[in-house]
Design an enzyme around this catalytic site. Sequence first.
Site, mmCIF file in Angstrom:
data_model
loop_
_atom_site.group_PDB
_atom_site.id
_atom_site.type_symbol
_atom_site.label_atom_id
_atom_site.label_comp_id
_atom_site.label_asym_id
_atom_site.label_seq_id
_atom_site.Cartn_x
_atom_site.Cartn_y
_atom_site.Cartn_z
ATOM 1 N N CYS A 1 -5.490 -2.882 2.876
ATOM 2 C CA CYS A 1 -5.253 -2.703 4.307
ATOM 3 C C CYS A 1 -6.536 -2.779 5.152
ATOM 4 O O CYS A 1 -7.050 -3.856 5.399
ATOM 5 C CB CYS A 1 -4.504 -1.389 4.534
ATOM 6 N N LYS B 1 -9.731 2.114 -2.541
ATOM 7 C CA LYS B 1 -9.954 1.616 -1.179
ATOM 8 C C LYS B 1 -11.335 2.024 -0.674
ATOM 9 O O LYS B 1 -11.669 3.208 -0.606
ATOM 10 C CB LYS B 1 -8.863 2.175 -0.267
ATOM 11 N N GLU C 1 0.855 -1.186 0.000
ATOM 12 C CA GLU C 1 0.000 0.000 0.000
ATOM 13 C C GLU C 1 0.897 1.243 0.000
ATOM 14 O O GLU C 1 1.936 1.272 0.658
ATOM 15 C CB GLU C 1 -0.880 -0.009 1.250
#
Length: 252
Positions: free
Chosen positions: A142, A108, A41
């Site tokens: 994440c 995301k 990331e």
Amino acid sequence: MRFGVVQHDIVWEDREANYARLAPQVARAAAAGAELVLLSETFSTGFSMTPGIGEPEDGPSADFLRTQAAEHGVWVAGSCPEIAPGAELPYNALVLAGPDGTVHRYRKLHPFTHGGEAERYLGGDAPVSVEVGGLRVTPFICYDLRFGDVFWAAAETTDVYLVTANWPATRRHHWTTLLRARAIENQAYVVACNRVGTGGDGIEHAGDSQVVSPMGELLATAAGGETLVLADVDAAEVTATRERFRFLADRR
């Protein structure tokens, strides 16, 4: 298909330094037979909340991924802060670049409010599944890992989940536990990359990158240093697992 996970440190907010450090690591993964190479990331900046850290969509970080993919004839993926046309804030976007110039994006879904990301980044709209080498690949980033419902929603069109992260060392057991849980409950592979080193925000990262089978077995795993993790993934194994244990059909 062979996946290569490059577990790496990040030079804080220095794109050019990170490109220079990562190019030989991508080359090493490709030389080892990897057909898809996963970086962390925010691989080019670190998990920065600095105003102005965003770059244009198809900017320098995406260009680095495209260049590496074309040079080595592999797929290369990692996330970076990208500002879409007309947007004021960036997305934390995973860019998946193919050897033929193809580019796919996943934004995301869950900005990390606890770390201030929700104030500096926009959230995406939906999961994205891409066919790569006969495998259906769905990326997440994440904090998304904590929300099992989005993994469930994508399960029917997924053989492999990619998870790229800057996951903190203080919660490393959450990371390793949730990765295996997502593989087991969705009967799919999980290929996960977490950074190592200490970010410019003072947060330490323990790595623990790994590849998990549809039955929750660890096929490959890393400790806390910079390293390359390799594992072979087969769509037929996903199909066989789901036929042997028909758990997905019982979801309500």
